[in-house]
Each structure stands twice: as C-alpha cells, then as structure tokens.
Design an enzyme around this catalytic site. Structure first.
Site, mmCIF file in Angstrom:
data_model
loop_
_atom_site.group_PDB
_atom_site.id
_atom_site.type_symbol
_atom_site.label_atom_id
_atom_site.label_comp_id
_atom_site.label_asym_id
_atom_site.label_seq_id
_atom_site.Cartn_x
_atom_site.Cartn_y
_atom_site.Cartn_z
ATOM 1 N N TYR A 34 0.746 -1.173 0.040
ATOM 2 C CA TYR A 34 0.039 0.013 0.085
ATOM 3 C C TYR A 34 0.855 1.289 -0.099
ATOM 4 O O TYR A 34 2.153 1.216 0.334
ATOM 5 C CB TYR A 34 -0.930 -0.175 1.204
ATOM 6 C CG TYR A 34 -0.358 0.491 2.577
ATOM 7 C CD1 TYR A 34 0.669 -0.578 3.069
ATOM 8 C CD2 TYR A 34 -0.436 1.480 3.207
ATOM 9 C CE1 TYR A 34 1.212 -0.227 4.348
ATOM 10 C CE2 TYR A 34 0.181 1.888 4.459
ATOM 11 C CZ TYR A 34 0.719 0.905 5.171
ATOM 12 O OH TYR A 34 1.536 1.098 6.183
ATOM 13 N N ARG A 53 8.258 4.132 -4.515
ATOM 14 C CA ARG A 53 8.191 3.340 -3.485
ATOM 15 C C ARG A 53 7.186 2.130 -3.765
ATOM 16 O O ARG A 53 7.532 0.920 -3.137
ATOM 17 C CB ARG A 53 8.084 3.831 -2.279
ATOM 18 C CG ARG A 53 7.901 3.030 -0.820
ATOM 19 C CD ARG A 53 8.014 3.978 0.343
ATOM 20 N NE ARG A 53 6.822 4.513 0.688
ATOM 21 C CZ ARG A 53 6.416 5.280 1.454
ATOM 22 N NH1 ARG A 53 7.337 5.678 2.486
ATOM 23 N NH2 ARG A 53 5.099 5.828 1.739
ATOM 24 N N ARG A 101 -7.060 -20.905 -1.363
ATOM 25 C CA ARG A 101 -5.923 -20.630 -0.589
ATOM 26 C C ARG A 101 -5.060 -21.617 -0.373
ATOM 27 O O ARG A 101 -5.232 -22.862 -0.376
ATOM 28 C CB ARG A 101 -6.794 -20.564 0.969
ATOM 29 C CG ARG A 101 -5.802 -20.404 2.195
ATOM 30 C CD ARG A 101 -6.358 -20.285 3.502
ATOM 31 N NE ARG A 101 -5.477 -20.064 4.601
ATOM 32 C CZ ARG A 101 -4.422 -20.960 4.993
ATOM 33 N NH1 ARG A 101 -4.321 -22.034 4.737
ATOM 34 N NH2 ARG A 101 -3.518 -20.432 5.914
ATOM 35 N N HIS A 103 -0.564 -21.049 0.427
ATOM 36 C CA HIS A 103 0.450 -20.108 0.602
ATOM 37 C C HIS A 103 1.130 -19.686 -0.694
ATOM 38 O O HIS A 103 1.340 -18.583 -1.123
ATOM 39 C CB HIS A 103 1.440 -20.584 1.670
ATOM 40 C CG HIS A 103 0.727 -20.504 2.990
ATOM 41 N ND1 HIS A 103 -0.119 -21.446 3.270
ATOM 42 C CD2 HIS A 103 1.112 -20.018 4.001
ATOM 43 C CE1 HIS A 103 -0.540 -21.253 4.645
ATOM 44 N NE2 HIS A 103 0.212 -20.363 5.084
ATOM 45 N N LYS A 148 6.453 -1.783 1.850
ATOM 46 C CA LYS A 148 5.235 -1.300 2.616
ATOM 47 C C LYS A 148 4.087 -2.245 2.331
ATOM 48 O O LYS A 148 3.182 -2.013 1.639
ATOM 49 C CB LYS A 148 4.927 0.247 1.829
ATOM 50 C CG LYS A 148 4.091 1.242 2.789
ATOM 51 C CD LYS A 148 4.086 2.557 2.312
ATOM 52 C CE LYS A 148 3.033 3.350 3.309
ATOM 53 N NZ LYS A 148 3.227 3.280 4.842
ATOM 54 N N GLU A 180 12.891 2.585 13.982
ATOM 55 C CA GLU A 180 12.034 3.461 13.357
ATOM 56 C C GLU A 180 10.718 3.451 14.307
ATOM 57 O O GLU A 180 10.988 3.061 15.431
ATOM 58 C CB GLU A 180 11.315 3.381 11.812
ATOM 59 C CG GLU A 180 10.860 2.037 11.663
ATOM 60 C CD GLU A 180 10.343 1.780 10.306
ATOM 61 O OE1 GLU A 180 10.080 2.961 9.642
ATOM 62 O OE2 GLU A 180 9.797 0.746 9.991
ATOM 63 N N LEU A 204 11.098 1.481 6.959
ATOM 64 C CA LEU A 204 10.719 2.077 5.712
ATOM 65 C C LEU A 204 11.161 3.217 5.061
ATOM 66 O O LEU A 204 11.407 4.147 6.112
ATOM 67 C CB LEU A 204 9.076 2.531 6.025
ATOM 68 C CG LEU A 204 8.120 2.560 4.896
ATOM 69 C CD1 LEU A 204 7.850 1.437 4.049
ATOM 70 C CD2 LEU A 204 7.057 3.353 5.188
HETATM 71 N N1 PDD Z 1 2.881 5.188 7.465
HETATM 72 N N2 PDD Z 1 7.601 3.877 8.988
HETATM 73 C C1 PDD Z 1 6.380 3.212 9.048
HETATM 74 C C2 PDD Z 1 6.301 1.805 9.678
HETATM 75 C C3 PDD Z 1 5.335 3.855 8.316
HETATM 76 O O1 PDD Z 1 4.168 3.033 8.325
HETATM 77 C C4 PDD Z 1 5.440 5.132 7.822
HETATM 78 C C5 PDD Z 1 4.151 5.648 7.190
HETATM 79 C C6 PDD Z 1 6.589 5.756 7.782
HETATM 80 C C7 PDD Z 1 6.871 7.183 7.300
HETATM 81 O O2 PDD Z 1 6.759 7.201 5.892
HETATM 82 P P1 PDD Z 1 6.000 8.425 5.023
HETATM 83 O O3 PDD Z 1 7.149 9.593 5.508
HETATM 84 O O4 PDD Z 1 6.384 8.078 3.553
HETATM 85 O O5 PDD Z 1 4.842 8.538 5.243
HETATM 86 C C8 PDD Z 1 7.684 5.210 8.469
HETATM 87 C C9 PDD Z 1 1.857 5.460 6.709
HETATM 88 C C10 PDD Z 1 1.669 7.038 6.973
HETATM 89 C C11 PDD Z 1 0.496 4.807 7.306
HETATM 90 O O6 PDD Z 1 0.725 3.467 7.357
HETATM 91 O O7 PDD Z 1 -0.710 5.340 7.381
#
Ligand code: PDD
Length: 287
Positions: A34, A53, A101, A103, A148, A180, A204
């Site tokens: 996503y 990304r 289903r 994997h 992501k 993070e 991320l």
């Molecule tokens: N999340 N790290 C993680 C684990 C994240 O889920 C996000 C963003 C970030 C920051 O990434 P960016 O600056 O590109 O938003 C770092 C989004 C906002 C979410 O899952 O809603």
C-alpha cells in the site's frame, strides 16, 4: 455531504458498495502492499516518489504493477477531484487478488486495486507546540520493513501498546539500535547534529524522511545517517517522528522521562518551520 467515493478494480463507487471476495489474498494472507499519499491544496505531495516506492514494494513481493505511473497519476487525480477537501490523504492498496487458499502464489491471478481518500489530518498546532510523549519497545517485526506491506500486525500490536500508554508512538530498537516507530521514521538531535538510521531492510524508506533530510541540509543542519545505539536515543537533545500524516513532530518524553529540555528543541523548530514554508510554496505553485 458528499457520499464517500472509492475506487475498486476499475470503477468508482460509494464506499458502502465496495466489496472484495473473502478469498482475496490480501484478506487471507495480508499478501499486498500500500501507499499513503498526502494531498496539499489538491496537489499530491511527492507523487513520483510515492509511486517509485510502490514499485519497490511490488517488486519485493513479485507482483506486477497493474498500472503505469501515468495511469496511477490520472486515477489519483480523478479520486481527489471527487472529494471536497483541499488537503486529503490518499490510501491505495494492491493485493495479489483472489485465489484458492494456498500459501504459494497462484499461477494466474488478477490483482485487486483499491483506493480511498480521507481528509488529511496533520497534528494540531498545540501538539506541534507542546510535543508528544512516546514509549519504546523491541522491534520484533520481520526483516523486510522496507516493503510497505499491508501485513501490519506487528505494527498494529506495537501501536496499540503506545495507545494504551497514552503515547503517540512507540520508538523501536532492534539489537540495541534505533530502527523507526510503528508508523513513522525517527530522528535524533545530539550536539546540534541530526542523526537517523540509514535506509535498509530494517526501516520503511519514508518520503517525509527524505523531505526532512533535504530541508535540514538546506537549513545548514549537519546530518549523520548511521546506526544509533539505544543509549544515544535515551540521552538525545531532541527526538522527532516523521510521516506523511504527522509531518514532523517533536517527542518530548520517552518512557515517561523528558527528552532534552522536555520541550520541542531549536533544531525541530527550524526544520518544522522549513517544512511548513515548503508546503506553502507548493500550494502557491499549485494555485
Ligand atoms: N505510515 N515507517 C513506517 C513503519 C510507516 O508506516 C510510515 C508511514 C513511515 C513514514 O513514511 P512516510 O513519510 O512515507 O509517510 C515510516 C503511513 C502514514 C501509514 O501507514 O498510515
């Protein structure tokens, strides 16, 4: 009041009518990726970077991109035009689609593509001025945090622990080093220098992370991207979290102990001001 319009597999429709089959691999396995793209003054922020990304995430899970960047751009602009807000948050998701289903990947499947828009809610001015509390935890997520992925159970469990502690975020350490937070990147200021972990499979690659680094450099703040031991986070002068929805936000307490002076610091104020100015410039250019 406009009915919320979403996009699902080639069609715009009211949210209430959007349905996916229960065998969608996104539902069964969390097999999808996503993006969250902020929109300021009806202008998607850093869209090419978000689409790059997305491509990285799709490549990592070996799923063909169902659209070209030009098609994504057209659809995103179409979706945001169907919503009244000047500032929006576009959520898009691609899953491996519907299959029996198993994997292992199905030989053939049609990806499911879903998009929605919500009002973009950035931190209220009082939170920017006061800063926020955070807690810490061991980062027990998987080793592909650069993807992501919609498989966010680790992030959700961690974020819930923050919510229950009355904290905004949970700052994570893996093997004694900062990674993070559950839904944000983390920055540390020590002796006037801005520190953050370099991009790797452990974090991320935040779009806001890149913007903050660019703005800090333009403001003359020295930057060091390197492994940051936990003790350097706990004795930081300043701590920030960044994301598309939080922008840049000062952390003023960590596990109940003040960070630095216990107030948003001078480097935060400089970079936060630069971020707001940068946004205003984009809005003026878009107007
Ligand atoms: N999340 N790290 C993680 C684990 C994240 O889920 C996000 C963003 C970030 C920051 O990434 P960016 O600056 O590109 O938003 C770092 C989004 C906002 C979410 O899952 O809603």
């Amino acid at each position: 009041m406009m009915t919320e319009t979403v996009y699902l597999n080639g069609e715009f429709m009211p949210l209430e009518q959007a349905r996916i089959p229960v065998l969608d691999r996104g539902f069964i396995f969390g097999d999808g990726v996503y993006e969250v793209i902020p929109v300021y003054s009806r202008h998607p922020f850093r869209l090419p970077e978000h689409l790059a990304r997305l491509q990285h995430s799709l490549d990592a899970i070996r799923l063909a991109n169902p659209m070209t960047d030009a098609e994504w751009t057209r659809l995103i602009n179409d979706l945001l035009a169907r919503h009244a807000g000047e500032d929006q948050s576009i959520y898009l998701q691609v899953t491996r689609g519907v299959a029996k289903r198993d994997h292992a990947f199905p030989r053939e499947s049609k990806p499911t593509v879903f998009m929605m828009s919500s009002p973009l809610v950035t931190p209220a001015q009082d939170l920017v001025d006061s800063g926020v509390p955070c807690i810490t935890a061991v980062d027990y997520r998987w080793l592909k945090c650069d993807v992501k992925s919609v498989s966010l159970l680790g992030n959700c469990l961690l974020r819930q622990s923050a919510a229950e502690a009355g904290a905004t975020e949970v700052v994570l350490f893996r093997d004694g080093h900062l990674t993070e937070a559950s839904a944000s990147n983390v920055f540390v200021v020590r002796n006037g220098k801005l520190l953050s972990p370099p991009k790797s499979h452990l974090i991320l690659p935040g779009i806001t992370y890149d913007v903050v680094l660019e703005l800090a450099a333009a403001c003359g703040v020295p930057i060091e991207l390197r492994a940051i031991p936990e003790r350097e986070v706990r004795s930081a002068d300043e701590l920030w979290v960044t994301s598309s929805t939080k922008e840049v936000l000062a952390v003023v307490a960590l596990d109940g102990k003040p960070v630095g002076s216990g107030k948003p610091g001078p480097v935060f104020k400089t970079v936060h001001r630069a971020f707001q100015e940068f946004k205003r410039k984009i809005m003026r250019a878009a107007a």
